[in-house]
Scaffold this active site. Structure first.
Site, PDB file in Angstrom:
ATOM      1  N   ASP A 115      -8.161   3.972   1.132  1.00 54.66           N
ATOM      2  CA  ASP A 115      -7.166   4.375   2.128  1.00 54.66           C
ATOM      3  C   ASP A 115      -7.901   4.891   3.374  1.00 54.66           C
ATOM      4  O   ASP A 115      -8.605   5.894   3.309  1.00 54.66           O
ATOM      5  CB  ASP A 115      -6.306   5.480   1.515  1.00 54.66           C
ATOM      6  CG  ASP A 115      -5.193   5.923   2.437  1.00 54.66           C
ATOM      7  OD1 ASP A 115      -5.201   5.542   3.627  1.00 54.66           O
ATOM      8  OD2 ASP A 115      -4.316   6.664   1.965  1.00 54.66           O
ATOM      9  N   CYS A 175      -1.431   0.896   7.459  1.00 54.29           N
ATOM     10  CA  CYS A 175      -2.877   0.637   7.615  1.00 54.29           C
ATOM     11  C   CYS A 175      -3.333  -0.617   6.858  1.00 54.29           C
ATOM     12  O   CYS A 175      -3.682  -1.627   7.470  1.00 54.29           O
ATOM     13  CB  CYS A 175      -3.689   1.837   7.136  1.00 54.29           C
ATOM     14  SG  CYS A 175      -3.386   3.359   8.057  1.00 54.29           S
ATOM     15  N   ARG A 176      -3.333  -0.557   5.511  1.00 50.81           N
ATOM     16  CA  ARG A 176      -3.931  -1.633   4.727  1.00 50.81           C
ATOM     17  C   ARG A 176      -3.043  -2.861   4.553  1.00 50.81           C
ATOM     18  O   ARG A 176      -3.482  -3.989   4.831  1.00 50.81           O
ATOM     19  CB  ARG A 176      -4.343  -1.098   3.333  1.00 50.81           C
ATOM     20  CG  ARG A 176      -5.498  -0.112   3.386  1.00 50.81           C
ATOM     21  CD  ARG A 176      -5.654   0.638   2.083  1.00 50.81           C
ATOM     22  NE  ARG A 176      -4.518   1.531   1.823  1.00 50.81           N
ATOM     23  CZ  ARG A 176      -4.351   2.254   0.729  1.00 50.81           C
ATOM     24  NH1 ARG A 176      -5.250   2.181  -0.246  1.00 50.81           N
ATOM     25  NH2 ARG A 176      -3.317   3.059   0.601  1.00 50.81           N
ATOM     26  N   SER A 177      -1.809  -2.667   4.073  1.00 52.17           N
ATOM     27  CA  SER A 177      -0.984  -3.855   3.768  1.00 52.17           C
ATOM     28  C   SER A 177      -0.595  -4.669   5.012  1.00 52.17           C
ATOM     29  O   SER A 177      -0.486  -5.893   4.914  1.00 52.17           O
ATOM     30  CB  SER A 177       0.227  -3.507   2.898  1.00 52.17           C
ATOM     31  OG  SER A 177       1.063  -2.569   3.508  1.00 52.17           O
ATOM     32  N   ASN A 188       2.290   1.444   4.350  1.00 50.91           N
ATOM     33  CA  ASN A 188       2.617   0.182   5.040  1.00 50.91           C
ATOM     34  C   ASN A 188       2.330   0.240   6.539  1.00 50.91           C
ATOM     35  O   ASN A 188       3.032  -0.369   7.347  1.00 50.91           O
ATOM     36  CB  ASN A 188       4.083  -0.250   4.783  1.00 50.91           C
ATOM     37  CG  ASN A 188       4.413  -1.672   5.218  1.00 50.91           C
ATOM     38  OD1 ASN A 188       5.538  -1.955   5.612  1.00 50.91           O
ATOM     39  ND2 ASN A 188       3.450  -2.581   5.170  1.00 50.91           N
ATOM     40  N   CYS A 202       0.867  -1.187   0.000  1.00 51.17           N
ATOM     41  CA  CYS A 202       0.000   0.000   0.000  1.00 51.17           C
ATOM     42  C   CYS A 202       0.899   1.231   0.000  1.00 51.17           C
ATOM     43  O   CYS A 202       2.081   1.144  -0.350  1.00 51.17           O
ATOM     44  CB  CYS A 202      -0.985  -0.023   1.167  1.00 51.17           C
ATOM     45  SG  CYS A 202      -0.229   0.038   2.816  1.00 51.17           S
TER      46      CYS A 202
HETATM   47  P1  4NP Z   1      -1.791   2.851   4.129  1.00 49.78           P
HETATM   48  O1  4NP Z   1      -2.374   4.227   4.720  1.00 49.78           O
HETATM   49  O2  4NP Z   1      -1.244   3.178   2.746  1.00 49.78           O
HETATM   50  O3  4NP Z   1      -2.967   1.963   4.075  1.00 49.78           O
HETATM   51  O4  4NP Z   1      -0.711   2.407   5.091  1.00 49.78           O
HETATM   52  C1  4NP Z   1      -1.611   5.401   4.772  1.00 49.78           C
HETATM   53  C2  4NP Z   1      -0.736   5.598   5.822  1.00 49.78           C
HETATM   54  C3  4NP Z   1       0.000   6.763   5.884  1.00 49.78           C
HETATM   55  C4  4NP Z   1      -0.152   7.717   4.903  1.00 49.78           C
HETATM   56  C5  4NP Z   1      -1.026   7.510   3.863  1.00 49.78           C
HETATM   57  C6  4NP Z   1      -1.761   6.349   3.788  1.00 49.78           C
HETATM   58  N1  4NP Z   1       0.594   8.931   4.985  1.00 49.78           N
HETATM   59  O5  4NP Z   1       0.336   9.828   4.160  1.00 49.78           O
HETATM   60  O6  4NP Z   1       1.446   9.070   5.870  1.00 49.78           O
END
Ligand code: 4NP
Length: 152
Positions: free
Chosen positions: A123, A14-16, A12, A9
């Site tokens: 997201d 939240c989702r992955s 790294n 994702c």
């Molecule tokens: P993820 O979510 O891609 O599912 O881990 C996010 C976590 C952090 C950020 C964006 C999306 N960020 O902008 O820091």
């Protein structure tokens, strides 16, 4: 040889990490290696987002030992299948892929559930607990399909 699957994702956190933990819980770890990474660098070395930890815990999955890392070109050699959460992740990885073989490893994870529909895992970073619950359910359903497909 074990089959190696990478979940990708943006951050790294939240989702992955959820995708990694959920798929691991459905596969024989003697036969499969599942890891995760982010296209971004911001959360390298961090534990997953507390809301992901919480929703995973609710369903009996511990993701607290995971640490954020950034995707690198070497991952194309290391892994057999690379599941991305959204179209932006896919575009970023396609740009980094050194050849067709690498490009062909990249798959949008929800296409396992909704074939050819290109549905994204939203997201949840700026969202609420219920967004994390929704992400969990989508990844759980997709992982059930993946596990059935690759275990047989
Ligand atoms: P993820 O979510 O891609 O599912 O881990 C996010 C976590 C952090 C950020 C964006 C999306 N960020 O902008 O820091």
């Amino acid at each position: 040889m074990k089959t190696k699957i990478l979940m990708v994702c943006l951050g790294n956190i939240c989702r992955s990490p959820l995708a990694e933990g959920i798929l691991k819980s459905k596969l024989d770890t003697n036969r499969f290696i599942i890891e995760s990474a982010g296209t971004g660098h911001w959360h390298v070395g961090e534990i997953p987002d507390k809301r992901s930890i919480k929703v995973a815990q609710k369903y009996g999955i511990d993701i607290t030992t995971q640490r954020g890392r950034q995707f690198t070109e070497k991952d194309f050699n290391e892994f057999d299948i690379i599941y991305v959460m959204d179209i932006e992740n896919k575009k970023n990885l396609l740009k980094m892929a050194p050849n067709d073989q690498s490009q062909n490893k990249i798959k949008l994870i929800l296409n396992e559930l909704f074939e050819n529909e290109n549905v994204e895992v939203p997201d949840p970073y700026y969202g609420t607990d219920s967004d994390f619950e929704h992400v969990y359910k989508l990844l759980d359903e997709a992982s059930t399909v993946i596990a059935k497909k690759i275990s047989s």
